[in-house]
Motif scaffolding. Structure first.
Motif, PDB file in Angstrom:
ATOM      1  N   LEU A 170      37.128  27.197  25.982  1.00 38.92           N
ATOM      2  CA  LEU A 170      38.058  27.603  26.857  1.00 38.92           C
ATOM      3  C   LEU A 170      37.703  27.187  28.278  1.00 38.92           C
ATOM      4  O   LEU A 170      38.690  26.658  29.087  1.00 38.92           O
ATOM      5  N   GLY A 171      36.581  27.461  28.778  1.00 40.94           N
ATOM      6  CA  GLY A 171      36.003  27.275  30.270  1.00 40.94           C
ATOM      7  C   GLY A 171      36.323  25.539  30.528  1.00 40.94           C
ATOM      8  O   GLY A 171      36.503  25.520  31.998  1.00 40.94           O
ATOM      9  N   ILE A 191      44.302  31.419  32.917  1.00 36.67           N
ATOM     10  CA  ILE A 191      43.772  31.352  31.447  1.00 36.67           C
ATOM     11  C   ILE A 191      44.763  31.928  30.677  1.00 36.67           C
ATOM     12  O   ILE A 191      44.784  31.497  29.602  1.00 36.67           O
ATOM     13  N   ASN A 231      37.288  37.475  33.024  1.00 36.98           N
ATOM     14  CA  ASN A 231      38.268  36.581  33.642  1.00 36.98           C
ATOM     15  C   ASN A 231      39.870  37.009  33.223  1.00 36.98           C
ATOM     16  O   ASN A 231      40.747  36.808  34.070  1.00 36.98           O
ATOM     17  N   SER A 232      39.880  37.291  31.963  1.00 35.90           N
ATOM     18  CA  SER A 232      41.612  37.483  31.742  1.00 35.90           C
ATOM     19  C   SER A 232      41.617  38.377  30.547  1.00 35.90           C
ATOM     20  O   SER A 232      40.985  37.893  29.370  1.00 35.90           O
ATOM     21  N   ILE A 235      43.052  36.453  26.918  1.00 35.20           N
ATOM     22  CA  ILE A 235      42.160  36.036  25.979  1.00 35.20           C
ATOM     23  C   ILE A 235      42.098  36.798  24.602  1.00 35.20           C
ATOM     24  O   ILE A 235      42.431  36.460  23.359  1.00 35.20           O
TER      25      ILE A 235
END
Length: 317
Positions: A170-171, A191, A231-232, A235
C-alpha cells in the motif's frame, strides 16, 4: 425518469412552493414527483432484494489450502479486499507468494511495488525456493496509482481470466486523485481514498485483492493488533478482512532473532465475523509454509492463564 431529472423536478417544485417545503402542500407536490421515479437509484424492499440474491449463481469460495485458516474464513470470495499486515521481516511478501501458489488456478496478478518482479523471482531461485506462477507487469510505471493498477487487472482478466490480485504494498501507491485534487490533503485522507478505490476495483472487476500493508510496531516481541495499523483507520474499515502476521522472535545481545514460526491472526472478518489464530512454519528448503498449531495453542493457553492470574490478583484487593 433518471435521478438527475428527479432532482431537477424537486428543485423546480421547491421554487414554485411559496410556503414552507415540509408543510402538507409542499410534501404532496414532492410526493407526486417522486412517485414517477423508477430509475437506477429507486428504493427497493429487502425481501425483494433477497429474492433476487437467491436467484443468482452461488459465488465460489477459494480455499487457501491451510486447513485452520479456511475453517476461520471459509475461503476467499470474489469482490473482497483482503489486507495482510505485518512489520518488516515478518513475512508479508513470502506469505503473499505462498497464497498465490496455493491459488495458482486463479491466474494471479502480482503488482510488486517494493521489489521488482525480477528481484522476487531471482531471490527465490537463488535460495532454492519454489517460484509461484504469477503474472506481473513487465515494467512498472514511474508513478503507480489506482488507475494504473486497474489497467493491469483488466489486462489480466481479458487475457488470462484473472481472479486474484496481490499488491505489494500500500505504501507505494502514489495517488493524489484526478488533477492532483488530494495533494493538499493529509496522508490519512489520501490512504482512505486509495482504500475505497481498491475496494471498488474488487467489486467492479469481480476479483479478490490481497493488499500487503506495512506496520511500524514498537515492540515486536508481541503479536500486533489492529491498533498497530498506522496512518489511517480506513485501512481496517474498508477491508473485508484483516490478516496480521507475526514471526516468533527473541532478542539476544540487543539483536532480534527471528524464528521460522509465523502466527497468522484473522483480526477482522466482515463476511463471517469469525476471528482466530493459525500457526505456520516456514520451510527453508522450499520457501513454503506448513501448518503447525501446537506452539500457537500453547501461546494462547499461556496468555489466558496470565489474564486469569492478573484478574485474580486484582480481585484480592
Amino acid at each position: 425518469m433518471k435521478i438527475e431529472e428527479l432532482i431537477k423536478s424537486i428543485e423546480k417544485e421547491q421554487e414554485n412552493v411559496n410556503v414552507e417545503l415540509y408543510n402538507s402542500a409542499g410534501m404532496l407536490k414532492l410526493k407526486n414527483v417522486a412517485q414517477a421515479y423508477n430509475g437506477e437509484y429507486k428504493l427497493i424492499w429487502s425481501d425483494k432484494l433477497l429474492e433476487e440474491i437467491k436467484k443468482r449463481p452461488q459465488k465460489t469460495l477459494y480455499k487457501t489450502g491451510i486447513g485452520s485458516l479456511d475453517e476461520i474464513i471459509g475461503g476467499f470470495k470474489e469482490q473482497q479486499l483482503i489486507t495482510i499486515s505485518a512489520s518488516t521481516k515478518h513475512g508479508k511478501t513470502a506469505f503473499g507468494l505462498f497464497l498465490m501458489e496455493k491459488l495458482e488456478t486463479l491466474n494471479p496478478v502480482m503488482i510488486p511495488l517494493e521489489q521488482s518482479n525480477e528481484e522476487i523471482v531471482e531471490q527465490r531461485y537463488d535460495n532454492g525456493y519454489s517460484v509461484p506462477k504469477f503474472l506481473s507487469p513487465e515494467k512498472l510505471a514511474s508513478k503507480v496509482n489506482v488507475d494504473w493498477i486497474e489497467e493491469r487487472i483488466v489486462e489480466g482478466i481479458a487475457k488470462y481470466d484473472t481472479k486474484l490480485v496481490l499488491i505489494d504494498h500500500l505504501g507505494y501507491i502514489d495517488d493524489f486523485g484526478v488533477d492532483d485534487r488530494y495533494r493538499r490533503e493529509n496522508l490519512a485522507y489520501r490512504i482512505g481514498q486509495v482504500m475505497r478505490s481498491l475496494k471498488n476495483l474488487a467489486k467492479k472487476w469481480n476479483v479478490v485483492i490481497l493488499l500487503l500493508v506495512h506496520i511500524s510496531q514498537k515492540d515486536e516481541s508481541h503479536p500486533p493488533t489492529l491498533e498497530d495499523i498506522k496512518n489511517s483507520s480506513d485501512i481496517a474499515q474498508e477491508s473485508d478482512m484483516v490478516i496480521m502476521l507475526w514471526r516468533k522472535n527473541s532478542q539476544e545481545n540487543k539483536v532480534r532473532i527471528y524464528s521460522n514460526e509465523t502466527l497468522v491472526s484473522v483480526m477482522a472478518n466482515r463476511r463471517t465475523g469469525r476471528n482466530g489464530n493459525v500457526g505456520l512454519k516456514f520451510e527453508t528448503t522450499s520457501g513454503r509454509y506448513v501448518e503447525d498449531n501446537n506452539w500457537v495453542r500453547a501461546m494462547e493457553k499461556s496468555a489466558k492463564e496470565n489474564v486469569q492470574a492478573e484478574s485474580d490478583y486484582q480481585g484480592s484487593f
